[in-house]
Design a protein around this motif. Structure first.
Motif, PDB file in Angstrom:
ATOM      1  N   GLU A  95       0.829  -1.209   0.000  1.00  0.00           N
ATOM      2  CA  GLU A  95       0.000   0.000   0.000  1.00  0.00           C
ATOM      3  C   GLU A  95       0.861   1.256   0.000  1.00  0.00           C
ATOM      4  O   GLU A  95       0.599   2.211  -0.750  1.00  0.00           O
ATOM      5  CB  GLU A  95      -0.913  -0.027   1.231  1.00  0.00           C
ATOM      6  CG  GLU A  95      -1.953   1.072   1.257  1.00  0.00           C
ATOM      7  CD  GLU A  95      -2.880   0.932   2.449  1.00  0.00           C
ATOM      8  OE1 GLU A  95      -2.394   1.070   3.595  1.00  0.00           O
ATOM      9  OE2 GLU A  95      -4.076   0.670   2.256  1.00  0.00           O
TER      10      GLU A  95
ATOM     11  N   SER B  26      -4.220   1.342  -6.513  1.00  0.00           N
ATOM     12  CA  SER B  26      -4.309   0.248  -5.563  1.00  0.00           C
ATOM     13  C   SER B  26      -5.243  -0.840  -6.092  1.00  0.00           C
ATOM     14  O   SER B  26      -5.972  -0.641  -7.078  1.00  0.00           O
ATOM     15  CB  SER B  26      -4.828   0.757  -4.223  1.00  0.00           C
ATOM     16  OG  SER B  26      -6.182   1.183  -4.346  1.00  0.00           O
TER      17      SER B  26
ATOM     18  N   GLU C 228      -7.815  -1.775  -4.510  1.00  0.00           N
ATOM     19  CA  GLU C 228      -9.157  -1.220  -4.257  1.00  0.00           C
ATOM     20  C   GLU C 228      -9.601  -0.321  -5.400  1.00  0.00           C
ATOM     21  O   GLU C 228     -10.788  -0.301  -5.756  1.00  0.00           O
ATOM     22  CB  GLU C 228      -9.166  -0.442  -2.930  1.00  0.00           C
ATOM     23  CG  GLU C 228      -9.046  -1.302  -1.683  1.00  0.00           C
ATOM     24  CD  GLU C 228      -7.624  -1.833  -1.457  1.00  0.00           C
ATOM     25  OE1 GLU C 228      -6.678  -1.282  -2.066  1.00  0.00           O
ATOM     26  OE2 GLU C 228      -7.477  -2.796  -0.688  1.00  0.00           O
ATOM     27  N   ASP C 229      -8.667   0.434  -5.975  1.00  0.00           N
ATOM     28  CA  ASP C 229      -8.999   1.297  -7.113  1.00  0.00           C
ATOM     29  C   ASP C 229      -9.513   0.474  -8.297  1.00  0.00           C
ATOM     30  O   ASP C 229     -10.474   0.859  -8.972  1.00  0.00           O
ATOM     31  CB  ASP C 229      -7.773   2.099  -7.567  1.00  0.00           C
ATOM     32  CG  ASP C 229      -7.364   3.179  -6.576  1.00  0.00           C
ATOM     33  OD1 ASP C 229      -8.235   3.640  -5.815  1.00  0.00           O
ATOM     34  OD2 ASP C 229      -6.177   3.550  -6.571  1.00  0.00           O
TER      35      ASP C 229
ATOM     36  N   HIS D 130     -10.891  -2.542  -8.180  1.00  0.00           N
ATOM     37  CA  HIS D 130     -12.224  -3.059  -7.842  1.00  0.00           C
ATOM     38  C   HIS D 130     -13.285  -1.965  -8.046  1.00  0.00           C
ATOM     39  O   HIS D 130     -14.385  -2.239  -8.542  1.00  0.00           O
ATOM     40  CB  HIS D 130     -12.252  -3.547  -6.391  1.00  0.00           C
ATOM     41  CG  HIS D 130     -11.696  -4.919  -6.206  1.00  0.00           C
ATOM     42  ND1 HIS D 130     -12.258  -6.029  -6.796  1.00  0.00           N
ATOM     43  CD2 HIS D 130     -10.634  -5.381  -5.488  1.00  0.00           C
ATOM     44  CE1 HIS D 130     -11.564  -7.111  -6.468  1.00  0.00           C
ATOM     45  NE2 HIS D 130     -10.577  -6.746  -5.671  1.00  0.00           N
ATOM     46  N   THR D 131     -12.950  -0.750  -7.648  1.00  0.00           N
ATOM     47  CA  THR D 131     -13.884   0.368  -7.816  1.00  0.00           C
ATOM     48  C   THR D 131     -14.175   0.616  -9.285  1.00  0.00           C
ATOM     49  O   THR D 131     -15.327   0.849  -9.677  1.00  0.00           O
ATOM     50  CB  THR D 131     -13.317   1.652  -7.177  1.00  0.00           C
ATOM     51  OG1 THR D 131     -13.126   1.440  -5.780  1.00  0.00           O
ATOM     52  CG2 THR D 131     -14.273   2.829  -7.380  1.00  0.00           C
TER      53      THR D 131
END
Length: 333
Positions: A64, A74, A76-77, A79-80
């Motif tokens: 991270e 990331s 998470e980015d 996935h978003t």
């Protein structure tokens, strides 16, 4: 401080430990970099312990921090991005011009190159860019996947009807405050505009606001967030706003910080009370009953002149004076 018990190889017995942050240096791709990781420290001897899950946690922490340090997207980015455009891993890889399993590899932890990271970030921050990539690679993806993603593009493009500067301001507010309701956001924007006129000598953004029943309202901003009603704004699509902070300079950020640290500490209803006692809203609402809707314009000159007048009584460059002003108008004891 959190304490658990595990076997310490130095003490040769079960010992309690505490989780502490320590700095470590790692060589990644030929570069020595410093990271802050969580360590399990024995309460008896002070040595490091291999507590359950600590290695996986350290891998995640270093990954991270490395991505943030290098400006890389990331997991998470990604996935978003998939959620925003209702698209799977393989179709997204193809649409972005990557190999078919590239996104899958990134989701498993492979770090993307700067070039590929920038492509993903551009798609994440701009539905127009994503639309362009979809059209470029239309013939390479299934028609159903293409149609689903294009539908999302059309929906997301509608939230970019406001100026880049306004988007930047909103993104900065979201970064500074954990919980923002549409009502609070409207009032913060109004006060940011007012203080910018006085302290920076210029408007913060080009949009005009209207005198609605609940105070000053920027109509296009209202339409973007109206689905949340009086609830906290919480939707992954607004991550797209993050790239627009580049339109703010240091003077802009100073004003926003000042407003967030003062007006932003009060609820939307409290700020509604303050605006209802200020001349810009009162003048624009003249002749309207308390519950009668209106879309009368609150002129920028009205806002500017009012806050210049207030500056004669309060030093609105100081947080303590702004708090005094808020408390006086909101009747908070």
């Amino acid at each position: 401080m959190q304490r658990e018990t595990d076997f310490c190889v130095e003490c040769r017995e079960m010992s309690s430990y505490s989780l502490q942050k320590r700095c470590v240096t790692k060589n990644i791709r030929g570069e020595n970099l410093t990271f802050e990781i969580t360590c399990a420290v024995c309460d008896t001897c002070g040595g490091f312990m291999s507590a359950p899950g600590i290695i996986d946690l350290n891998v995640h922490e270093i990954d991270e921090q490395y991505r943030k340090l290098k400006g890389l997207v990331s997991i998470e980015d990604i996935h978003t991005l998939m959620e925003l455009y209702n698209i799977g891993k393989a179709p997204l890889s193809i649409v972005l011009g990557f190999g078919e399993i590239t996104i899958t590899r990134y989701l498993l932890g492979q770090v993307p190159s700067k070039e590929y990271s920038n492509i993903i970030r551009n798609a994440l921050s701009s539905p127009v860019y994503m639309e362009q990539k979809l059209l470029e690679n239309k013939d390479r993806v299934a028609l159903a996947a293409f149609k689903k993603s294009m539908k999302r593009v059309s929906e997301l493009k509608n939230i970019f009807i406001i100026s880049n500067k306004m988007i930047g301001v909103i993104s900065y507010i979201f970064e500074k405050l954990d919980e923002v309701t549409p009502l609070m956001l409207q009032k913060l924007l109004y006060y940011i505009q007012g203080l910018s006129f006085v302290l920076n000598g210029r408007e913060m953004f080009e949009e005009n606001c209207e005198a609605w029943v609940h105070g000053p309202v920027y109509k296009d901003v209202y339409n973007i967030f109206k689905q949340f009603g009086f609830n906290v704004i919480d939707d992954p699509k607004f991550i797209m706003f993050e790239g627009y902070k580049k339109y703010l300079d240091d003077e802009d950020k100073y004003i926003i910080d000042l407003v967030v640290n003062t007006f932003g500490q009060y609820g939307g209803k409290t700020l509604e009370k303050t605006t209802h006692k200020e001349n810009p809203w009162l003048i624009a609402r003249n002749g309207y009953g308390d519950d009668i809707p209106s879309n009368e314009l609150i002129t920028k000159d009205s806002i500017k002149n009012y806050f210049i007048k207030i500056c004669n009584e309060y030093d609105i460059s100081k947080e303590e004076d702004i708090h005094k002003y808020i408390l006086k108008l909101s009747d908070i004891v």
